[in-house]
Design an enzyme around this catalytic site. Structure first.
Site: not given
Length: 326
Positions: A181, A207, A209, A216, A259, A261-262
């Site tokens: 990241q 993040s 993630h 995503d 977002e 897609w997130h």
């Protein structure tokens, strides 16, 4: 005939060439015309400077008048009797109390109307049992859980259900380490500047993630919005324990642009509750997402050796260690 010949002789020199007087006269006229244009331009410039100067003087005078009026009003307020001063102080307190109440109780946020249990364990922050990672709350640099098997299983089940409806969903990006990241964010910052990078990418440690609970889906291009895949994902992801983490219209709350897609795994019950509320996760949990608060979230606001209840903030804070399965 003789007159015509004489006129022709006047327009020619001794060598039969055109008289230079006519050319000289044209050049002189052009020079005078240019000179007049310059003078006109200079006059216009002087007039413009004069007007601007007068405007500046007028503005300065106006500011002085306003300052004198404000000063005079302040002086009158200072000279009021003590009883008036006391009354004004009480009134100010009431206004401040109302303002504070409005901040705590938002009409569109049920989360802020109730207390939330904040717990900190091993450098991670949990609110009502949900691991929160955003611009305010971060993860330790050595936190590296990898992809959550529970979240991966939930995604696989969701993708299989989507396939039955003719929709293809796949993981474009999932777990990302602190170091990965850091490299990604630095590349955005170098290309766009820090301010622009903060809108589309998380600083290292901030993040989602890194939690291993985030995916995503399909792509990270804006063109994904409004596609059949994006619509299906938004409609059904909560059934499998996911939420659209950064919804449209919530940029000021999440700190990130929309977002579609997130997705973030919370578990079915919590994901459905958040989705049904119409709130983003920050609103639902009553927390901020702003880097300006990031330095304080691990010290004065949360770093305490004893369990304590904060009535002012509407939070219950607990530093006891817990074992979470997220």
């Amino acid at each position: 005939m003789n007159n015509q010949t004489n006129n022709e002789n006047l327009s020619q020199g001794t060598n039969g060439q055109p008289d230079e007087y006519s050319a000289y006269r044209d050049e002189e006229y052009e020079r005078m015309r240019i000179e007049m244009e310059k003078r006109r331009a200079e006059r216009r410039a002087r007039e413009h400077r004069r007007v601007m100067k007068n405007r500046i003087i007028a503005i300065a005078i106006l500011l002085v008048i306003i300052f004198v009026i404000v000063k005079a009003c302040g002086g009158k307020s200072d000279n009021k009797p003590a009883a008036d001063s006391s009354s004004q102080t009480e009134s100010t307190k009431q206004v401040e109390a109302k303002t504070t109440t409005k901040k705590k109780t938002s009409d569109n946020s049920k989360a802020e109307e109730t207390k939330h249990k904040i717990e900190q364990s091993n450098g991670m922050t949990f609110v009502d049992g949900i691991l929160i990672v955003n611009k305010t709350y971060s993860l330790p640099s050595d936190y590296a859980p990898g992809v959550s098997t529970v979240a991966q299983k939930a995604f696989d089940d969701m993708a299989a259900a989507a396939a039955q409806d003719g929709i293809t969903l796949f993981v474009n990006s999932s777990y990302r380490s602190y170091q990965d990241q850091e490299s990604l964010y630095n590349s955005y910052a170098a290309e766009r500047g820090t301010e622009a990078a903060d809108e589309v990418s998380s600083r290292p440690g901030h993040s989602e993630h890194q939690t291993g609970l985030t995916f995503d889906v399909n792509t990270t291009e804006d063109s994904f919005a409004g596609t059949p895949e994006a619509n299906w994902l938004a409609e059904h992801c909560a059934e499998y324990g996911f939420i659209i983490r950064y919804p449209d219209g919530k940029e000021d709350k999440t700190g990130y642009v929309y977002e579609p897609w997130h997705i973030r795994y919370l578990g079915k019950e919590k994901a459905q509750a958040v989705t049904k509320s119409g709130l983003c996760l920050e609103e639902y949990l009553g927390v901020t997402s702003d880097y300006k608060y990031a330095e304080d979230q691990n010290c004065s606001s949360l770093n305490t050796s004893d369990t304590q209840s904060s009535q002012a903030d509407g939070y219950y804070q607990d530093n006891t260690n817990y074992d979470y399965q997220y």
